[in-house]
Scaffold this motif. Structure first.
Motif, short mmCIF file in Angstrom:
data_model
loop_
_atom_site.label_atom_id
_atom_site.label_comp_id
_atom_site.label_asym_id
_atom_site.label_seq_id
_atom_site.Cartn_x
_atom_site.Cartn_y
_atom_site.Cartn_z
N MET A 1 0.82 -1.19 0.00
CA MET A 1 0.00 0.00 0.00
C MET A 1 0.87 1.26 0.00
N ASN A 2 1.97 1.23 0.75
CA ASN A 2 2.88 2.37 0.80
C ASN A 2 3.37 2.72 -0.61
N TYR A 3 3.78 1.71 -1.35
CA TYR A 3 4.25 1.95 -2.72
C TYR A 3 3.11 2.44 -3.60
N HIS A 4 1.93 1.89 -3.44
CA HIS A 4 0.81 2.30 -4.29
C HIS A 4 0.44 3.76 -4.05
N LEU A 5 0.46 4.19 -2.80
CA LEU A 5 0.22 5.61 -2.51
C LEU A 5 1.34 6.46 -3.10
N PHE A 6 2.57 5.99 -2.94
CA PHE A 6 3.71 6.70 -3.52
C PHE A 6 3.52 6.85 -5.03
N ALA A 7 3.20 5.74 -5.71
CA ALA A 7 3.05 5.76 -7.16
C ALA A 7 1.91 6.69 -7.59
N LEU A 8 0.85 6.74 -6.79
CA LEU A 8 -0.27 7.62 -7.09
C LEU A 8 0.17 9.09 -7.08
N VAL A 9 0.93 9.48 -6.07
CA VAL A 9 1.39 10.87 -5.96
C VAL A 9 2.52 11.15 -6.94
N ASN A 10 3.56 10.32 -6.92
CA ASN A 10 4.73 10.55 -7.75
C ASN A 10 4.43 10.37 -9.24
N GLY A 11 3.38 9.62 -9.56
CA GLY A 11 3.02 9.41 -10.95
C GLY A 11 2.65 10.69 -11.68
N TRP A 12 2.20 11.70 -10.94
CA TRP A 12 1.86 12.99 -11.54
C TRP A 12 3.10 13.86 -11.76
N ALA A 13 4.18 13.56 -11.07
CA ALA A 13 5.40 14.36 -11.18
C ALA A 13 5.97 14.25 -12.60
N GLY A 14 6.58 15.31 -13.04
CA GLY A 14 7.20 15.32 -14.35
C GLY A 14 6.26 15.70 -15.48
N SER A 15 4.99 15.94 -15.17
CA SER A 15 4.01 16.25 -16.22
C SER A 15 3.74 17.75 -16.38
N HIS A 16 3.89 18.49 -15.30
CA HIS A 16 3.57 19.92 -15.31
C HIS A 16 4.72 20.67 -14.66
N ASP A 17 5.55 21.27 -15.45
CA ASP A 17 6.77 21.90 -14.94
C ASP A 17 6.53 22.94 -13.84
N PRO A 18 5.54 23.83 -13.96
CA PRO A 18 5.33 24.80 -12.87
C PRO A 18 4.96 24.12 -11.54
N ILE A 19 4.16 23.07 -11.61
CA ILE A 19 3.79 22.36 -10.39
C ILE A 19 5.01 21.63 -9.83
N ASP A 20 5.79 21.01 -10.71
CA ASP A 20 7.02 20.36 -10.27
C ASP A 20 7.95 21.36 -9.59
N ASP A 21 8.10 22.54 -10.19
CA ASP A 21 8.96 23.56 -9.60
C ASP A 21 8.49 23.94 -8.19
N LEU A 22 7.18 24.09 -8.03
CA LEU A 22 6.63 24.44 -6.73
C LEU A 22 6.94 23.36 -5.70
N PHE A 23 6.72 22.09 -6.06
CA PHE A 23 6.97 21.01 -5.11
C PHE A 23 8.46 20.77 -4.89
N GLU A 24 9.28 21.00 -5.90
CA GLU A 24 10.73 20.91 -5.70
C GLU A 24 11.18 21.95 -4.68
N TRP A 25 10.65 23.18 -4.81
CA TRP A 25 10.98 24.23 -3.86
C TRP A 25 10.49 23.85 -2.46
N ALA A 26 9.24 23.39 -2.37
CA ALA A 26 8.67 23.03 -1.07
C ALA A 26 9.44 21.89 -0.42
N ALA A 27 9.84 20.90 -1.21
CA ALA A 27 10.56 19.74 -0.67
C ALA A 27 11.94 20.13 -0.15
N THR A 28 12.51 21.17 -0.72
CA THR A 28 13.88 21.56 -0.36
C THR A 28 13.93 22.74 0.60
N TRP A 29 13.13 23.78 0.37
CA TRP A 29 13.31 25.05 1.06
C TRP A 29 12.21 25.43 2.05
N LEU A 30 11.04 24.86 1.96
CA LEU A 30 9.94 25.26 2.84
C LEU A 30 10.25 25.00 4.31
#
Length: 180
Positions: free
Chosen positions: A1-30
């Motif tokens: 289940m842990n992997y399935h939830l991961f795949a659900l969220v991470n599966g959207w990554a890489g599709s929308h650059d502005p959203i990726d940029d926002l989450f990259e910033w949040a993951a690193t700097w927030l």
């Protein structure tokens, strides 16, 4: 289940650059924004003579990180990018995934501020901690379970500090009551 939830969220990554940029910033700097938001209202809201608040928040952080390090050594779970094909958007060392240090610190700060300083600020910081946790999954460096473990460890550390304070107070009161 842990992997399935991961795949659900991470599966959207890489599709929308502005959203990726926002989450990259949040993951690193927030996390640094959270730290600043802990210090600034703390300076405003702490009454003169209430010097124990920064000590309690600091003790909660130190305890949470210590518990997190112990858990990481006991349950050495590889990171998602080590065992699966993922959209890894930020670089990260291939060290233990469980628990997330970012989530541990973020939730320890949020709960400590909530308990020791200000409920509204604590709620706001809890929202930011949740965003950090989500961003760490989105960017491919943590599983959702790593975030949940960090949140639990952060909250448990604050609870242990509160419990220790209560126990110390009872011991002092007991000694005063038994003194002639």
């Amino acid at each position: 289940m842990n992997y399935h939830l991961f795949a659900l969220v991470n599966g959207w990554a890489g599709s929308h650059d502005p959203i990726d940029d926002l989450f990259e910033w949040a993951a690193t700097w927030l996390i640094f924004v959270m730290a600043a938001l802990t210090v600034v209202p703390g300076r405003v809201l702490i009454r003169p003579g209430a010097r124990t608040v920064p000590l309690r928040v600091g003790a909660s952080l130190v305890l949470a990180l210590g518990i997190g390090q112990a858990v990481g050594r006991l349950a050495h779970e590889p990171r998602p990018f080590q065992t699966h094909v993922v959209h890894q958007l930020i670089p990260h060392a291939a060290d233990a995934s469980m628990p997330s240090d970012h989530a541990t610190v973020a939730f320890a700060l949020a709960v400590a501020v909530w308990v020791f300083l200000s409920r509204p600020w604590g709620i706001a910081l809890t929202v930011l901690a949740t965003v950090i946790g989500f961003a760490r999954v989105w960017t491919g460096v943590h599983y959702p379970g790593d975030i949940a473990a960090g949140a639990l460890i952060g909250a448990a550390a604050v609870t242990l500090i509160v419990t220790g304070e209560r126990l110390a107070r009872r011991v002092r009161e007991s000694r005063r009551a038994s003194s002639p």
